[in-house]
Design a protein around this motif. Structure first.
Motif, PDB file in Angstrom:
ATOM      1  N   TYR A 114     -71.468  -9.379  76.049  1.00 54.40           N
ATOM      2  CA  TYR A 114     -72.616  -9.433  75.152  1.00 54.40           C
ATOM      3  C   TYR A 114     -73.497 -10.617  75.554  1.00 54.40           C
ATOM      4  CZ  TYR A 114     -71.291 -13.767  73.064  1.00 54.40           C
ATOM      5  OH  TYR A 114     -71.031 -15.096  72.889  1.00 54.40           O
ATOM      6  N   THR A 115     -74.686 -10.623  75.044  1.00 56.32           N
ATOM      7  CA  THR A 115     -75.537 -11.805  75.126  1.00 56.32           C
ATOM      8  C   THR A 115     -76.519 -11.770  73.961  1.00 56.32           C
ATOM      9  OG1 THR A 115     -76.826 -13.229  76.597  1.00 56.32           O
ATOM     10  CG2 THR A 115     -77.353 -10.883  76.647  1.00 56.32           C
ATOM     11  N   THR A 116     -76.983 -12.931  73.574  1.00 60.51           N
ATOM     12  CA  THR A 116     -77.938 -13.036  72.470  1.00 60.51           C
ATOM     13  C   THR A 116     -79.296 -12.503  72.902  1.00 60.51           C
ATOM     14  OG1 THR A 116     -76.799 -14.994  71.611  1.00 60.51           O
ATOM     15  CG2 THR A 116     -79.081 -14.663  70.891  1.00 60.51           C
ATOM     16  N   LEU A 117     -79.872 -11.615  72.095  1.00 58.77           N
ATOM     17  CA  LEU A 117     -81.244 -11.145  72.310  1.00 58.77           C
ATOM     18  C   LEU A 117     -82.228 -12.049  71.581  1.00 58.77           C
ATOM     19  CD1 LEU A 117     -80.910  -7.271  71.888  1.00 58.77           C
ATOM     20  CD2 LEU A 117     -81.456  -8.524  73.974  1.00 58.77           C
ATOM     21  N   GLU A 118     -81.897 -12.381  70.339  1.00 56.70           N
ATOM     22  CA  GLU A 118     -82.755 -13.273  69.560  1.00 56.70           C
ATOM     23  C   GLU A 118     -81.937 -13.886  68.436  1.00 56.70           C
ATOM     24  OE1 GLU A 118     -85.920 -11.334  67.443  1.00 56.70           O
ATOM     25  OE2 GLU A 118     -84.550 -10.147  66.248  1.00 56.70           O
ATOM     26  N   TYR A 119     -82.354 -15.052  67.996  1.00 53.83           N
ATOM     27  CA  TYR A 119     -81.759 -15.612  66.792  1.00 53.83           C
ATOM     28  C   TYR A 119     -82.810 -16.425  66.056  1.00 53.83           C
ATOM     29  CZ  TYR A 119     -80.961 -20.270  68.928  1.00 53.83           C
ATOM     30  OH  TYR A 119     -81.105 -21.496  69.512  1.00 53.83           O
ATOM     31  N   LYS A 120     -82.572 -16.591  64.772  1.00 51.84           N
ATOM     32  CA  LYS A 120     -83.479 -17.327  63.900  1.00 51.84           C
ATOM     33  C   LYS A 120     -82.642 -18.252  63.040  1.00 51.84           C
ATOM     34  CE  LYS A 120     -86.850 -16.630  60.192  1.00 51.84           C
ATOM     35  NZ  LYS A 120     -86.459 -17.820  59.471  1.00 51.84           N
ATOM     36  N   ILE A 121     -83.157 -19.440  62.796  1.00 51.60           N
ATOM     37  CA  ILE A 121     -82.474 -20.369  61.899  1.00 51.60           C
ATOM     38  C   ILE A 121     -83.438 -20.852  60.823  1.00 51.60           C
ATOM     39  CG2 ILE A 121     -80.857 -21.108  63.682  1.00 51.60           C
ATOM     40  CD1 ILE A 121     -82.413 -23.794  63.771  1.00 51.60           C
ATOM     41  N   ASN A 122     -82.864 -21.216  59.694  1.00 44.96           N
ATOM     42  CA  ASN A 122     -83.598 -21.845  58.595  1.00 44.96           C
ATOM     43  C   ASN A 122     -82.858 -23.123  58.241  1.00 44.96           C
ATOM     44  OD1 ASN A 122     -85.635 -19.759  57.916  1.00 44.96           O
ATOM     45  ND2 ASN A 122     -83.807 -18.537  57.534  1.00 44.96           N
ATOM     46  N   ILE A 123     -83.490 -24.263  58.489  1.00 46.47           N
ATOM     47  CA  ILE A 123     -82.883 -25.548  58.148  1.00 46.47           C
ATOM     48  C   ILE A 123     -83.252 -25.868  56.706  1.00 46.47           C
ATOM     49  CG2 ILE A 123     -82.823 -28.016  58.662  1.00 46.47           C
ATOM     50  CD1 ILE A 123     -83.509 -27.211  61.611  1.00 46.47           C
ATOM     51  N   ILE A 124     -82.245 -26.053  55.883  1.00 49.80           N
ATOM     52  CA  ILE A 124     -82.460 -26.267  54.455  1.00 49.80           C
ATOM     53  C   ILE A 124     -82.525 -27.746  54.111  1.00 49.80           C
ATOM     54  CG2 ILE A 124     -81.409 -25.902  52.173  1.00 49.80           C
ATOM     55  CD1 ILE A 124     -80.309 -23.232  53.479  1.00 49.80           C
ATOM     56  N   ARG A 125     -81.654 -28.530  54.755  1.00 49.43           N
ATOM     57  CA  ARG A 125     -81.637 -29.979  54.507  1.00 49.43           C
ATOM     58  C   ARG A 125     -81.054 -30.675  55.728  1.00 49.43           C
ATOM     59  NH1 ARG A 125     -78.306 -27.970  50.558  1.00 49.43           N
ATOM     60  NH2 ARG A 125     -79.788 -28.662  49.009  1.00 49.43           N
ATOM     61  N   PRO A 126     -81.342 -31.960  55.900  1.00 49.46           N
ATOM     62  CA  PRO A 126     -80.803 -32.685  57.053  1.00 49.46           C
ATOM     63  C   PRO A 126     -79.298 -32.930  56.920  1.00 49.46           C
ATOM     64  CG  PRO A 126     -82.139 -34.159  55.703  1.00 49.46           C
ATOM     65  CD  PRO A 126     -82.265 -32.789  55.102  1.00 49.46           C
ATOM     66  N   ILE A 127     -78.612 -32.828  58.047  1.00 44.03           N
ATOM     67  CA  ILE A 127     -77.186 -33.160  58.098  1.00 44.03           C
ATOM     68  C   ILE A 127     -77.086 -34.625  58.502  1.00 44.03           C
ATOM     69  CG2 ILE A 127     -74.961 -32.734  59.224  1.00 44.03           C
ATOM     70  CD1 ILE A 127     -76.017 -29.920  59.953  1.00 44.03           C
ATOM     71  N   PRO A 128     -76.496 -35.480  57.683  1.00 46.66           N
ATOM     72  CA  PRO A 128     -76.321 -36.878  58.092  1.00 46.66           C
ATOM     73  C   PRO A 128     -75.422 -36.976  59.334  1.00 46.66           C
ATOM     74  CG  PRO A 128     -76.018 -36.642  55.717  1.00 46.66           C
ATOM     75  CD  PRO A 128     -76.056 -35.256  56.296  1.00 46.66           C
ATOM     76  N   ILE A 129     -75.761 -37.858  60.249  1.00 46.60           N
ATOM     77  CA  ILE A 129     -74.967 -38.087  61.461  1.00 46.60           C
ATOM     78  C   ILE A 129     -73.513 -38.326  61.052  1.00 46.60           C
ATOM     79  CG2 ILE A 129     -74.578 -39.736  63.360  1.00 46.60           C
ATOM     80  CD1 ILE A 129     -76.944 -37.826  63.764  1.00 46.60           C
ATOM     81  N   GLY A 130     -72.596 -37.678  61.774  1.00 46.40           N
ATOM     82  CA  GLY A 130     -71.168 -37.852  61.532  1.00 46.40           C
ATOM     83  C   GLY A 130     -70.588 -36.983  60.436  1.00 46.40           C
ATOM     84  N   THR A 131     -71.424 -36.217  59.735  1.00 43.86           N
ATOM     85  CA  THR A 131     -70.938 -35.344  58.664  1.00 43.86           C
ATOM     86  C   THR A 131     -70.249 -34.122  59.266  1.00 43.86           C
ATOM     87  OG1 THR A 131     -72.708 -36.050  57.178  1.00 43.86           O
ATOM     88  CG2 THR A 131     -71.630 -33.947  56.665  1.00 43.86           C
ATOM     89  N   GLN A 132     -68.997 -33.895  58.881  1.00 43.31           N
ATOM     90  CA  GLN A 132     -68.256 -32.720  59.345  1.00 43.31           C
ATOM     91  C   GLN A 132     -68.813 -31.473  58.664  1.00 43.31           C
ATOM     92  OE1 GLN A 132     -65.520 -32.083  61.501  1.00 43.31           O
ATOM     93  NE2 GLN A 132     -66.074 -34.088  62.309  1.00 43.31           N
ATOM     94  N   VAL A 133     -69.115 -30.459  59.491  1.00 36.58           N
ATOM     95  CA  VAL A 133     -69.636 -29.205  58.974  1.00 36.58           C
ATOM     96  C   VAL A 133     -68.850 -28.032  59.554  1.00 36.58           C
ATOM     97  CG1 VAL A 133     -71.976 -30.092  58.594  1.00 36.58           C
ATOM     98  CG2 VAL A 133     -71.401 -28.987  60.779  1.00 36.58           C
ATOM     99  N   ARG A 134     -68.981 -26.905  58.866  1.00 36.12           N
ATOM    100  CA  ARG A 134     -68.469 -25.630  59.353  1.00 36.12           C
ATOM    101  C   ARG A 134     -69.673 -24.732  59.603  1.00 36.12           C
ATOM    102  NH1 ARG A 134     -64.733 -26.370  55.118  1.00 36.12           N
ATOM    103  NH2 ARG A 134     -62.674 -26.723  56.001  1.00 36.12           N
ATOM    104  N   ALA A 135     -69.683 -24.075  60.758  1.00 33.24           N
ATOM    105  CA  ALA A 135     -70.688 -23.051  61.042  1.00 33.24           C
ATOM    106  C   ALA A 135     -69.946 -21.722  61.040  1.00 33.24           C
ATOM    107  CB  ALA A 135     -71.362 -23.308  62.378  1.00 33.24           C
TER     108      ALA A 135
END
Length: 163
Positions: free
Chosen positions: A102-123
């Motif tokens: 597979y390969t990506t054809l297109e993607y879109k993102i919406n940033i809702i708020r800033p992630i502070p540096i060093g903050t652990q996140v799950r995607a």
């Protein structure tokens, strides 16, 4: 699982196309998450790793570091895009049969708020459709400690029979 994390150090460390096509997409992604195959160097560069791989769903965890800050002192949008593209497209890969890619054809993102540096996140990437030629998934970036929503995304990928 952190002790099983290994990233490719050279192009020769990466799985060959023959290796990739000999497995289903789910088997391939599980082999990376389990440390049986090295992860791509982009994960080390950007600070994330696949923590959960199951059919139709992949979760990457990580934390943006100082190196991904933009000139105004926040996490660059490319970091959000990279981790979201990774979790969403890899979720589609878990639905790809042996002998296909597979390969990506297109993607879109919406940033809702800033992630502070060093903050652990799950995607979290979740497949909504995976057919013979296309896959559609969405994703979210959420805080590990507080489950706060930082960004969302959607993708369309092409699925190709190669083997």
């Amino acid at each position: 699982m952190a002790e099983s994390r290994k990233y490719a150090e050279t192009p020769e460390d990466l799985a060959t196309m023959e290796d990739i096509l000999s497995m289903s997409g789910l088997e391939f992604m599980q082999a990376i998450a389990d440390g049986r195959l090295p992860g791509p160097p982009i994960g080390r560069t950007m600070g994330f790793w696949p923590e959960l791989v199951e059919e139709g769903r992949v979760i990457f965890t990580g934390a943006p570091a100082f190196e991904v800050m933009n000139p105004i002192g926040t996490v660059h949008g490319g970091w959000y895009g990279t981790i979201l593209d990774s979790c969403m497209a890899c979720a589609i890969q878990t639905k790809v049969p042996k002998g296909s890619a597979y390969t990506t054809l297109e993607y879109k993102i919406n940033i809702i708020r800033p992630i502070p540096i060093g903050t652990q996140v799950r995607a979290i990437g979740t497949v909504h459709h995976a057919g013979r030629s296309t896959g559609i998934a969405d994703g979210e970036i959420r805080g590990v400690e507080d489950d706060r929503l930082y960004a969302t995304g959607s993708t369309t990928c092409i699925i190709m029979k190669l083997g």
